[in-house]
Design an enzyme around this catalytic site. Sequence first.
Site, mmCIF file in Angstrom:
data_model
loop_
_atom_site.group_PDB
_atom_site.id
_atom_site.type_symbol
_atom_site.label_atom_id
_atom_site.label_comp_id
_atom_site.label_asym_id
_atom_site.label_seq_id
_atom_site.Cartn_x
_atom_site.Cartn_y
_atom_site.Cartn_z
ATOM 1 N N ARG A 116 0.329 -1.567 0.078
ATOM 2 C CA ARG A 116 -0.114 -0.246 -0.293
ATOM 3 C C ARG A 116 1.075 1.338 0.084
ATOM 4 N NH1 ARG A 116 -4.260 -1.369 4.357
ATOM 5 N NH2 ARG A 116 -2.763 -1.541 5.928
ATOM 6 N N ASN A 125 7.782 -12.189 4.629
ATOM 7 C CA ASN A 125 6.586 -11.195 5.324
ATOM 8 C C ASN A 125 6.162 -11.679 6.232
ATOM 9 O OD1 ASN A 125 3.685 -8.951 4.888
ATOM 10 N ND2 ASN A 125 2.543 -10.728 4.189
ATOM 11 N N ARG A 134 7.197 -6.564 13.042
ATOM 12 C CA ARG A 134 6.363 -5.300 13.685
ATOM 13 C C ARG A 134 6.850 -5.364 14.864
ATOM 14 N NH1 ARG A 134 2.058 -2.850 13.514
ATOM 15 N NH2 ARG A 134 0.747 -4.046 12.968
ATOM 16 N N ASP A 177 0.131 1.428 12.574
ATOM 17 C CA ASP A 177 0.310 0.649 10.713
ATOM 18 C C ASP A 177 0.057 1.687 10.267
ATOM 19 O OD1 ASP A 177 -0.832 -2.602 12.054
ATOM 20 O OD2 ASP A 177 -2.686 -1.880 11.663
ATOM 21 N N ASP A 178 0.157 1.178 8.474
ATOM 22 C CA ASP A 178 0.544 2.124 7.716
ATOM 23 C C ASP A 178 -1.399 3.445 7.075
ATOM 24 O OD1 ASP A 178 -1.108 -0.004 6.477
ATOM 25 O OD2 ASP A 178 0.859 0.067 4.843
ATOM 26 N N ASP A 179 -2.349 2.198 7.671
ATOM 27 C CA ASP A 179 -3.383 2.824 7.354
ATOM 28 C C ASP A 179 -4.173 3.216 9.142
ATOM 29 O OD1 ASP A 179 -3.962 0.503 9.318
ATOM 30 O OD2 ASP A 179 -5.984 -0.364 7.997
ATOM 31 N N ASP A 215 -1.243 -8.843 17.786
ATOM 32 C CA ASP A 215 -1.511 -7.449 18.625
ATOM 33 C C ASP A 215 -1.684 -8.595 19.964
ATOM 34 O OD1 ASP A 215 -3.200 -8.973 17.601
ATOM 35 O OD2 ASP A 215 -3.779 -6.844 17.605
ATOM 36 N N ARG A 239 -9.023 -14.505 15.463
ATOM 37 C CA ARG A 239 -8.684 -14.316 17.278
ATOM 38 C C ARG A 239 -9.585 -15.262 17.900
ATOM 39 N NH1 ARG A 239 -5.997 -9.707 15.276
ATOM 40 N NH2 ARG A 239 -6.558 -8.136 17.406
#
Length: 814
Positions: free
Chosen positions: A570, A620, A625, A641-643, A728, A771
Site C-alpha cells: 500500500r 512477510n 513489527r 499500521d500504515d492505514d 497484537d 482471533r
Amino acid sequence: MAIKLNGSSRSFVPSLRVSAFLIFIFFVITYIIIYNVSFSEPSWITQDALKQNIENLDDYDASCSGYSIGRILREQKRILASVRLELTESQVKIEEIRTVQEELQRLIPQKQLELSALEGEIEAAQRQLEELRETQNVKVFLPFSPLQIPRELEQPSQISPNQLDDIIDYSRCSISSFMPVYVDIITSGQSEKEWLNVFQEVIPNLVETPDKACIKIHISNGIASPNTTFNSILFNVGSPIINFQSKSIHVQASKIRSFDFPVDVNHIAVEKVDLTPLLPFQRENLISLIVDNTELNFSAFSSLSAEPSRRPIVIVKCSQENCSLERRRQLIGSSTFCFLLPSEMFFQDFLSSLQLGCIPIILSNSQLLPFQDLIDWRRATYRLPLARLPEAHFIVQSFEISDIIEMRRVGRLFYETYLADRHLLARSLLAALRYKLQIPTREVRRNQAIPLFNSSFTAPKGSVVNVQANFDDEYLLGPLESRVESTSYAYNFTEFQLYSYDFWNIIMSPHYTKEFLVNAAELPTEAEFFEDTKIGFRPIEPGSGAEFSKALGGNRQREQFTVVLLTYERDAVLTGALERLHQLPYLNKIIVVWNNVNRDPPDTWPSLHIPVEFIRVAENNLNNRFVPWDRIETEAVLSLDDDIDLMQQEIILAFRVWRENRDRIVGFPARHHARYGDSMFYNSNHTCQMSMILTGAAFIHKNYLTAYTYEMPAEIREHVNSIKNCEDIAMNYLVSHLTRKPPIKTTSRWTLKCPTCTESLYKEGTHFEKRHECMRLFTKIYGYNPLKFSQFRADSILFKTRLPQNHQKCFKYV
C-alpha cells in the site's frame, strides 16, 4: 374752444398707452434677437475651432456660453460614467486590500505559534548546548585492572573456603572483560558431552584456552578435578561430590556449601503444552507428602493426616515400588500443596511442584534452593520448620485463593525462566556467576537491520511535503527539538544490586545486560532546578496550556520516540501516513518495515523533518513489527499500521501518558475478552471495560520487543506467522503476563478505519474466528489467561474543564 381742448386731451392719453406698449414690445423683440444672436454659432467659426475652444475651457460653468444644452448633458454623462468606473475600480481594490488584511489577521495567530515554536527550538538548542558544554570535558577511558591480592596456594586439606572471595581471583575477571569462560569435561560420558555442547551454545564469551578465562567450568560425573585452581566451577552430573575443602564452586543437587549452586542438573523437562493449567483452583488433594527419609519416624506425620478436611491429605511412604517418577508427578499434579522434606529427591520433587502448579511447602529452614540469593522463592514457596508440621494444615488453609493462584503463577514463571531445560539452566548459572562477579555482558546486536536501498536506509529521492505544520487550531504541540537518543546501557553495574531483585524476580531477564530499563529510578521533582541535576530536564513553567505546550516536563529527562511502521502493498497509503507525521514534536525517527519481500520500493518518498529509514526483511511476517531493531535508539516505540490516521495531538498525549506508565501498553483502539458459554472470545464491541490495546496504534517500551522476540514462547510467534494475524493479542498477553497490569487507553477513539484502503486483514471473513482461536491457544500455552481488565481511559487534565478567558487547555480536542 375750450371743449375741443378737453376732447383732444382725452384722445391723447390712449395713444400714449399704445405707444408705450409698442415700445415695450419692440424692446422685448430686440432683446430676444440679440439674445439668440449671442448664443448662435457664427458661420465664420468652424467646428474644429469650436471644439478647441471648448477643450481649453477650465470652468464649464463660467464658459457655458460656448456650449449647447445637449453637449453639456452629454459631457456631464461622460464624466459621471468615468467617475462611476473609478469608484467601482476603487471598490474592487478596497475589497482586495480587505481580503489581504483579513488573511494577514488570520495568519497572525499561526505566525505567533510558529514564532513560539522557533523560540522553543532556540531555547531547547541553547539548553542542549549548555548541557554539551558541561559534559564535553568528561574523560572516557577503560577502567584499571583489578588488584591482585597475594594468596597462598594451600592444599585443599589445609583450609575450607567459606566465602566466594576464597575461591575467586578477581584479577582474572576485569569488569571490561565480559567474563570470558572456558569449558571442558573431566569424564567423557554421554551426559557430560551433551552438557558441553549446551554450554558452548549459550556462553556469550567463550574462550578456547583456560589461561584466557575468567571462569573455568569443568563437567564431571561424580569425580572431582585433580587440579583444583581458583575461579573453577565443578558442574557435577553424577553422584554428589563430598569435598568441603574444594577450591571449586560445586553445582550439584546435594552436599553443598553456602556459595555452591544447589541444582538438579538431571531434571527431565516436559513439553510446555502439557503443563497443568493454573485454573481451576480446586484439585483432588489438599496436601501431598512423600516421605523418602527412612531416618524419620513415619508415625510423626500421622497428626497431619488426622486433620479434618473436605479434601484428602495424602502421605506416601516411599519405597521402590510406589515412588516411581511417574507416580510422584501424578501425586504432585493432583495436589494444591506439596510438603517437601530434605532428601536426595528434594530437587526432583521441588521442580516438579513448580512445573505442575503445586505450592511447595518446604519443611526446613536450612534447605538451600536454586539461586536463592538471587531468586525470591518466598513469592512461590512457603517455608516451615518441621516442628510446625501439626500446625501446617491450619496455616495453608488460611491462604487466600488469589494468593495461592499467584504463587502457582510465579512458581511456574520461575521454572520456565530459569530451570525448565538444560539451556535455561546453563544460562541461569552464567547469569548468577556474572551477578556475583559484577561483570556486564558484551553488547550483542542480534537484530542488525538490513537497509532497503542498497547500502542506505533512506530513500534516494525525497518529495516535498505540502502538509502544513499542524498547530491544531492555535494549539502548539511542542518544540521541534534536535534528535536525541535515549541513554543506553546506563545500568550496567547498578543492575547487580539496586535492580538485582527486579531483574531476577519482576522482569525475570538477568541473562544479558539490558540496553534500557523499564522502571528505572526517578529523581525528585525539584531536581530539574538544581545545577548539578538539571541536565536533560525540560521543566514546564507555571501556567496552563500555553506553558504546558512549550516543554515536555514530567518526572524524567527529555526523551523522544521512534515510530515503527509496518507496511505491505500500500504505497499510496504509506505516503499519506508519513506525511501526517511531518513536523510532529518529540519524534526521533521513523522506521518502515518493508514487508513487500517480492518487490523493491519506489525511489521517492516524502522528506520529513526527521530520518525515515526503510528496513528489508526476509519474509512477510507480522512478527517483524516487534523485532528490537538496532536502528531503534529510543526507549519509547510507537507501533503504527500504515492505514492509521491519528491527529498529532492524540499522539503527543499518548506519549506523555506512556512516559508515566512505561511498563504498560498505551494506545487508542481498545478490545476485550468475553466468555460465552464454555469458551473465551475476542470482542470488539463497545464496552465499559477493556483488556487489550491494538498495537496498530500503541506506545510500547523497546524491552518488550526483546521479550516478544526472544523470551515469549516460540510457538506463539510461529502461530502468528502461520495465520498472519494475532500479533497484537500476543503482545498484550505478554505484557500483562510480565506486569500483571492492564493496558491504558487514551482519547475516545474506538476504531481507526482507513476509508481509502481497499484491503485490510480485519476485512477477511475469518478474521474474528482466527482471533478467537488465538486467545484460546495463548491461554493454553501460558497456562492461564493473563489479560487484566481496565475501566478507565486517560485524557489530558484540563479536558472538558471550563477555564477563564486568559487560560488555555492542554490540548484542544483530547
